[in-house]
Write a protein that holds these residues in place. Structure first.
Motif, PDB file in Angstrom:
ATOM      1  N   VAL A 109       0.919  -1.174   0.105  1.00 44.95           N
ATOM      2  CA  VAL A 109       0.111  -0.011  -0.071  1.00 44.95           C
ATOM      3  C   VAL A 109       0.759   1.314  -0.050  1.00 44.95           C
ATOM      4  N   GLY A 110       1.716   1.095   0.648  1.00 49.07           N
ATOM      5  CA  GLY A 110       2.600   2.568   1.177  1.00 49.07           C
ATOM      6  C   GLY A 110       3.134   3.309  -0.208  1.00 49.07           C
ATOM      7  N   PRO A 111       3.862   2.428  -1.091  1.00 47.50           N
ATOM      8  CA  PRO A 111       4.239   3.441  -2.378  1.00 47.50           C
ATOM      9  C   PRO A 111       2.960   3.918  -3.070  1.00 47.50           C
ATOM     10  N   HIS A 112       1.857   3.497  -2.930  1.00 47.84           N
ATOM     11  CA  HIS A 112       0.900   4.108  -3.710  1.00 47.84           C
ATOM     12  C   HIS A 112       0.472   5.449  -3.180  1.00 47.84           C
ATOM     13  N   LEU A 113       0.601   5.756  -2.069  1.00 49.00           N
ATOM     14  CA  LEU A 113      -0.257   6.790  -1.192  1.00 49.00           C
ATOM     15  C   LEU A 113       0.406   7.939  -1.451  1.00 49.00           C
ATOM     16  N   PRO A 114      -0.187   9.290  -1.665  1.00 45.11           N
ATOM     17  CA  PRO A 114       0.591  10.405  -1.763  1.00 45.11           C
ATOM     18  C   PRO A 114       1.190  10.912  -0.413  1.00 45.11           C
ATOM     19  N   GLU A 115       2.222  11.799  -0.453  1.00 45.09           N
ATOM     20  CA  GLU A 115       2.621  12.155   0.842  1.00 45.09           C
ATOM     21  C   GLU A 115       1.916  12.839   1.608  1.00 45.09           C
ATOM     22  N   ASN A 116       0.999  13.501   1.080  1.00 43.61           N
ATOM     23  CA  ASN A 116       0.095  14.436   2.032  1.00 43.61           C
ATOM     24  C   ASN A 116      -1.126  13.496   2.849  1.00 43.61           C
ATOM     25  N   VAL A 117      -1.154  12.404   3.039  1.00 46.43           N
ATOM     26  CA  VAL A 117      -2.129  11.693   3.943  1.00 46.43           C
ATOM     27  C   VAL A 117      -1.204  10.770   4.813  1.00 46.43           C
ATOM     28  N   HIS A 118      -1.933  10.522   5.998  1.00 51.28           N
ATOM     29  CA  HIS A 118      -1.105   9.832   6.984  1.00 51.28           C
ATOM     30  C   HIS A 118      -1.397   8.244   6.792  1.00 51.28           C
ATOM     31  N   PHE A 119      -0.434   7.481   6.768  1.00 56.14           N
ATOM     32  CA  PHE A 119      -0.600   5.851   6.658  1.00 56.14           C
ATOM     33  C   PHE A 119      -0.352   5.309   7.985  1.00 56.14           C
ATOM     34  N   ILE A 120      -1.424   4.816   8.535  1.00 51.49           N
ATOM     35  CA  ILE A 120      -1.377   4.038   9.925  1.00 51.49           C
ATOM     36  C   ILE A 120      -1.932   2.981   9.713  1.00 51.49           C
ATOM     37  N   PRO A 121      -1.239   1.726   9.440  1.00 55.58           N
ATOM     38  CA  PRO A 121      -1.449   0.521   9.337  1.00 55.58           C
ATOM     39  C   PRO A 121      -2.130  -0.126  10.612  1.00 55.58           C
ATOM     40  N   GLY A 122      -3.120  -1.046  10.725  1.00 60.42           N
ATOM     41  CA  GLY A 122      -3.860  -1.660  11.940  1.00 60.42           C
ATOM     42  C   GLY A 122      -4.177  -3.036  11.692  1.00 60.42           C
ATOM     43  N   LEU A 147      -3.816  -3.444  17.307  1.00 56.45           N
ATOM     44  CA  LEU A 147      -2.744  -2.968  17.005  1.00 56.45           C
ATOM     45  C   LEU A 147      -2.250  -2.010  15.948  1.00 56.45           C
ATOM     46  N   LEU A 148      -1.475  -0.850  16.168  1.00 57.10           N
ATOM     47  CA  LEU A 148      -1.344  -0.099  15.147  1.00 57.10           C
ATOM     48  C   LEU A 148       0.099  -0.236  15.130  1.00 57.10           C
ATOM     49  N   THR A 149       0.725  -0.079  13.669  1.00 55.09           N
ATOM     50  CA  THR A 149       2.036  -0.279  13.263  1.00 55.09           C
ATOM     51  C   THR A 149       2.713   0.739  12.465  1.00 55.09           C
ATOM     52  N   PRO A 150       2.237   1.996  12.845  1.00 51.66           N
ATOM     53  CA  PRO A 150       2.854   2.850  11.822  1.00 51.66           C
ATOM     54  C   PRO A 150       4.505   3.039  11.710  1.00 51.66           C
ATOM     55  N   GLU A 151       4.978   3.273  10.597  1.00 47.44           N
ATOM     56  CA  GLU A 151       6.478   3.439  10.503  1.00 47.44           C
ATOM     57  C   GLU A 151       7.065   4.770  10.148  1.00 47.44           C
ATOM     58  N   GLY A 152       8.258   5.067  10.420  1.00 49.14           N
ATOM     59  CA  GLY A 152       8.777   6.517  10.190  1.00 49.14           C
ATOM     60  C   GLY A 152       8.046   7.578  10.809  1.00 49.14           C
ATOM     61  N   GLU A 153       8.404   8.653  10.166  1.00 49.29           N
ATOM     62  CA  GLU A 153       7.471   9.703  10.799  1.00 49.29           C
ATOM     63  C   GLU A 153       6.187   9.913  10.388  1.00 49.29           C
ATOM     64  N   VAL A 154       5.394   9.612  11.221  1.00 48.78           N
ATOM     65  CA  VAL A 154       3.893   9.652  10.838  1.00 48.78           C
ATOM     66  C   VAL A 154       3.359  10.570  12.086  1.00 48.78           C
ATOM     67  N   ASP A 155       2.432  11.519  11.792  1.00 44.87           N
ATOM     68  CA  ASP A 155       2.043  12.586  12.607  1.00 44.87           C
ATOM     69  C   ASP A 155       1.374  12.060  13.709  1.00 44.87           C
ATOM     70  N   ALA A 156       1.868  12.523  14.993  1.00 48.67           N
ATOM     71  CA  ALA A 156       1.592  11.814  16.292  1.00 48.67           C
ATOM     72  C   ALA A 156      -0.023  12.243  16.510  1.00 48.67           C
ATOM     73  N   ALA A 157      -0.591  13.583  16.065  1.00 48.16           N
ATOM     74  CA  ALA A 157      -1.774  13.790  16.404  1.00 48.16           C
ATOM     75  C   ALA A 157      -2.897  12.955  15.625  1.00 48.16           C
ATOM     76  N   ALA A 158      -2.385  12.667  14.441  1.00 48.12           N
ATOM     77  CA  ALA A 158      -3.157  11.527  13.372  1.00 48.12           C
ATOM     78  C   ALA A 158      -3.184  10.283  14.133  1.00 48.12           C
ATOM     79  N   ILE A 159      -2.205   9.827  14.731  1.00 47.34           N
ATOM     80  CA  ILE A 159      -2.357   8.385  15.425  1.00 47.34           C
ATOM     81  C   ILE A 159      -3.099   8.607  16.588  1.00 47.34           C
ATOM     82  N   ALA A 160      -2.848   9.566  17.458  1.00 47.74           N
ATOM     83  CA  ALA A 160      -3.650   9.876  18.680  1.00 47.74           C
ATOM     84  C   ALA A 160      -5.208   9.813  18.311  1.00 47.74           C
ATOM     85  N   ARG A 161      -5.693  10.380  16.997  1.00 45.11           N
ATOM     86  CA  ARG A 161      -6.922  10.301  16.729  1.00 45.11           C
ATOM     87  C   ARG A 161      -7.738   9.086  16.206  1.00 45.11           C
TER      88      ARG A 161
END
Ligand code: NAD
Length: 288
Positions: A109-122, A147-161
């Motif tokens: 999934v990751g490579p298809h997504l634009p940079e301006n979205v938050h990808f948080i696998p779960g 379980l959530l498995t975000p990788e790299g620099e994912v926006d903390a607020a987006a994960i918290a939400r």
């Protein structure tokens, strides 16, 4: 509870997405839930039973304006769906998935997504042997892990939400490394499913015991195996193909232990069997 996402798009309308929709609507966690599934029959059923607020005819339409997009299709279909929705995602949206395998989904999934979205696998550790749009229920995730498995620099607020949403379902949430997730699940879910499939297959092949006898005299152990072995074939085919390395690792260890037990039975080694079963009983007592 208050609205966490104004618009949620569910791609796939089976057990997990259906349960999410019912839970979100029951707790008022989403302004609007829009749903899409590939099969016209599934979409018609979802419409008929009012599973989501709005059923749409394409994945692209579903994600337009959505603040949260949930990929709830079999793991093997994630890449195709990600590719389809990518150009239509709202900037700043969160994209998550509920796939039972994490590394393969992230790679797909990751490579298809634009940079301006938050990808948080779960991955919600909750399910039943039922599938399809009629199988969901609002309490599926209550007191279960998500379980959530975000990788790299994912926006903390987006994960918290997203964590707030999951807690709104009554689930507990933790973050985990994708590779570790896949190994843990190979132990706790994937390999046990394979063993259940095998045992039911074995019973089917023993011609001296009829199918009628297997059903009639099915004791608790075998009954549990048959329930697990009734799970969706597409979903589980994809799980094994996409978590190949971890499952083969655990399956190898399982086979070794099985040979040791087989030898102990053949040699009449009661102490070995007793010790082994005492240790496994202690593990069970730790879980309860
Ligand atoms: P399900 O079979 O009940 O539903 C899957 C849905 O996806 C169906 O609506 C189907 O029409 C749709 N679909 C399939 N391919 C598609 C495509 N290419 N495009 C759009 N829609 C498509 O399955 P489920 O149990 O809800 O599982 C969904 C995901 O959740 C899977 O990735 C699975 O690994 C994961 N999961 C399942 C369980 C479980 O126990 N069932 C538990 C946790 C996670």
């Amino acid at each position: 509870m208050s609205v966490i996402y104004d618009r949620v798009a569910l791609i796939g309308l089976g057990l997990i997405a259906g349960s999410m929709s019912l839970a979100m609507r029951e707790a008022g966690l989403a302004g609007e839930v829009v749903g899409y599934a590939r099969s016209a029959e599934t979409r018609a059923t979802a419409e008929e039973i009012g599973l989501v607020d709005r059923v749409v005819a394409t994945a692209a339409e579903a994600v337009q304006g959505a603040d949260l997009v949930v990929l709830a299709v079999p793991v093997g279909a994630m890449a195709e769906v990600a590719q389809e929705i990518a150009p239509h995602l709202k900037p700043g949206a969160t994209v998550t998935d509920v796939g039972s395998v994490k590394q393969a989904v992230i790679t797909a999934v990751g490579p298809h997504l634009p940079e301006n979205v938050h990808f948080i696998p779960g991955h919600p550790l909750a399910g039943t042997e039922h599938s399809g749009p009629r199988s969901g229920f609002a309490s599926l995730f209550r007191n279960r892990w998500w379980l959530l498995t975000p990788e790299g620099e994912v926006d903390a607020a987006a994960i918290a939400r997203l964590e707030d949403l999951v807690r709104g379902f009554g689930a507990n949430t933790e973050r985990m490394e994708p590779a570790h997730h896949d190994l843990v699940l190979a132990v706790t879910s994937h390999t046990p499913h394979l063993i259940a499939y095998t045992m039911v297959g074995v019973a089917d092949h023993i011609k001296r015991v009829t199918e009628g006898e297997v059903i009639k005299y099915s004791a608790a152990g075998f009954r549990d195996f048959t329930r697990i072995a009734a799970s969706d074939p597409t979903m589980w085919r994809d799980v094994f193909l996409q978590n190949k390395d971890a499952v083969l690792d655990i399956l190898g260890r399982f086979t070794e232990e099985l040979f040791v037990l087989q030898r102990a039975i053949r040699m009449g080694d009661g102490p070995h069997l007793h010790d082994y079963f005492t240790r496994t009983r202690a593990i069970r007592r730790g879980i309860i």
